[in-house]
Design a protein around this motif. Structure first.
Motif, short mmCIF file in Angstrom:
data_model
loop_
_atom_site.label_atom_id
_atom_site.label_comp_id
_atom_site.label_asym_id
_atom_site.label_seq_id
_atom_site.Cartn_x
_atom_site.Cartn_y
_atom_site.Cartn_z
N THR A 52 4.83 4.00 6.74
CA THR A 52 4.99 3.17 7.85
C THR A 52 5.99 3.44 9.11
O THR A 52 6.20 4.91 9.13
N TYR A 60 -1.47 -6.21 8.21
CA TYR A 60 -2.67 -5.08 7.07
C TYR A 60 -2.46 -3.97 7.13
O TYR A 60 -3.37 -3.55 5.79
N HIS A 61 -1.90 -2.80 7.53
CA HIS A 61 -1.94 -1.84 7.10
C HIS A 61 -1.16 -1.04 6.01
O HIS A 61 -1.58 -0.54 5.09
N TYR A 62 -0.08 -1.96 5.82
CA TYR A 62 0.71 -1.96 4.83
C TYR A 62 0.72 -2.51 3.21
O TYR A 62 1.62 -1.83 2.26
N PHE A 95 1.75 -4.18 12.01
CA PHE A 95 1.02 -3.77 11.46
C PHE A 95 0.65 -4.14 10.02
O PHE A 95 -0.19 -3.28 8.99
N LYS A 127 1.02 -1.31 -0.03
CA LYS A 127 0.07 -0.15 -0.10
C LYS A 127 0.71 1.63 0.05
O LYS A 127 2.08 1.53 0.67
#
Ligand SMILES: Cc1ncc(C[n+]2csc(CCOP(=O)(O)OP(=O)(O)O)c2C)c(N)n1
Ligand code: SF4
Ligand code: SF4
Ligand code: SF4
Ligand SMILES: [Mg+2]
Lengths: 247, 68
Positions: free
Chosen positions: A16, A57-59, A55, A12
């Protein structure tokens, strides 16, 4: 003019939380490039662990399950067995994989689960303030070994890739680093190879990546990057330790 | 002419890109971004960028794009 370097699709376009110079960012990118290369984004289920890489799932622009500390290989086993068409990888730090999660990784590897494990070894518990890990080098000062790790008291640093390579269930195992362009290119190659093992259903694949933690090593990013080559690569030798299918 | 673009909002000023550039054409500036990091910039005074992408490969924050 052509764009010769761009962000992989599976990563994404977000900022970060990693500290400046932390290799987690680099390793995320290499994993995302490998996902792109095999067109796996849509059928991948990433298995995140506990540590600075929590994290995931954020990246990554993929489905991700966040697991309790050390349990990623057990969760990956369940996911892969329930959905054999999915592509499943775990991303685990050394505290996660080599300390609290020792049982899970050894048995998933020994069972030869058809999953891929990305093992990020930065010789410390990064997230919680730099405590000693089983992978901490001799003499290394951490918040729980303020005088440096000693073999008489704490044993020797565990070489996980060599340890796992001795198990029949392991199909592919390699140790890599991202501290120089040359090592980074090799890391890219080995991660792709590990993914290819799973894509072709050839069994359990494992890639250790030596990583820096400038913050907890008390170094700036450039010094920490240099330490990977100077100290870590000396004890944790780079190379392919197992390649049963010879791809 | 090959060129790079450094995303100043993503750069964390770690300096890893500058250590690998064969042309030494990346320097850390005095410019501070929204996160408080002093960012890397292209400075071709000593030599022009050849578009090798080594800087981009080394960047942990995917802050560099390369065009050739
Ligand atoms: C069951 C449990 N025990 C302890 C913790 C605290 N804890 C969080 S991260 C971590 C260590 C992470 O180290 P590592 O896996 O090496 O990841 P890094 O941050 O270095 O990338 C620990 C002990 C926790 N979250 N859960
Ligand atoms: S504490 Fe260490 S491992 Fe965690 S983000 Fe910072 S440099 Fe990376
Ligand atoms: S592309 Fe190559 S020459 Fe150009 S700035 Fe990056 S490292 Fe230097
Ligand atoms: S490597 Fe990336 S984050 Fe680090 S200084 Fe260069 S552009 Fe900025
Ligand atoms: Mg760690």
């Amino acid at each position: 003019m052509q764009q010769v370097f761009k962000r992989p699709e599976a990563l994404k376009d977000v900022q970060t939380h990693f500290c400046p110079g932390c290799h987690h960012g680099t390793i995320h990118r290499l994993v995302a490039e490998a996902l792109d290369e095999f067109g796996l984004q849509k059928r991948t289920i990433g298995i995140a662990s506990i540590g600075c890489s929590v994290f995931l799932y954020h990246y990554f622009d993929i489905d991700v399950i966040e697991t309790p500390h050390g349990r990623a290989p057990a969760v990956a086993t369940g996911v892969k067995r329930a959905k054999p068409d999915s592509f499943v990888f775990t991303y685990q730090g050394d505290g996660d994989l080599a300390a609290i999660g020792t049982a899970e990784i050894i048995h998933a590897a020994n069972r030869g689960e058809d999953i891929t494990v990305i093992f990020v070894n930065n010789t410390t518990y990064g997230m919680t303030g730099g405590q000693m890990a089983p992978t901490t080098l001799l003499g290394q000062k951490t918040s729980t070994s303020p005088y440096g790790r000693k073999s008489e008291k704490e044993g020797f640093p565990v070489r996980v890739t060599e340890l796992l390579s001795g198990l029949e269930g392991v199909a592919f195992a390699a140790r890599t680093a991202v501290n120089t362009p040359k090592n980074l290119m090799d890391a890219k190659k080995q991660i792709k190879k590990a993914f290819q093992y799973q894509v072709e259903g050839k069994g359990f694949s494992f890639v250790e990546v030596l990583s820096s933690c400038p913050t907890n090593w008390g170094m700036n990013a450039v010094e920490a990057n240099e330490r990977v080559g100077r100290e870590m690569c000396e004890y944790f030798k780079l190379g392919v330790f197992k390649d049963t299918a010879g791809i | 002419m090959p060129k790079i673009e450094i995303d100043e909002l993503r750069c964390k000023g770690c300096g890893l890109c500058a250590t690998v550039c064969p042309k030494k054409c990346i320097v850390l500036s005095e410019q501070i971004n929204n996160l408080g990091y002093t960012i890397a910039v292209l400075d071709e005074a000593g030599g022009a960028c050849v578009g090798c992408a080594l800087c981009a490969e080394m960047c942990p924050d995917v802050a560099i794009l390369v065009f050739k």
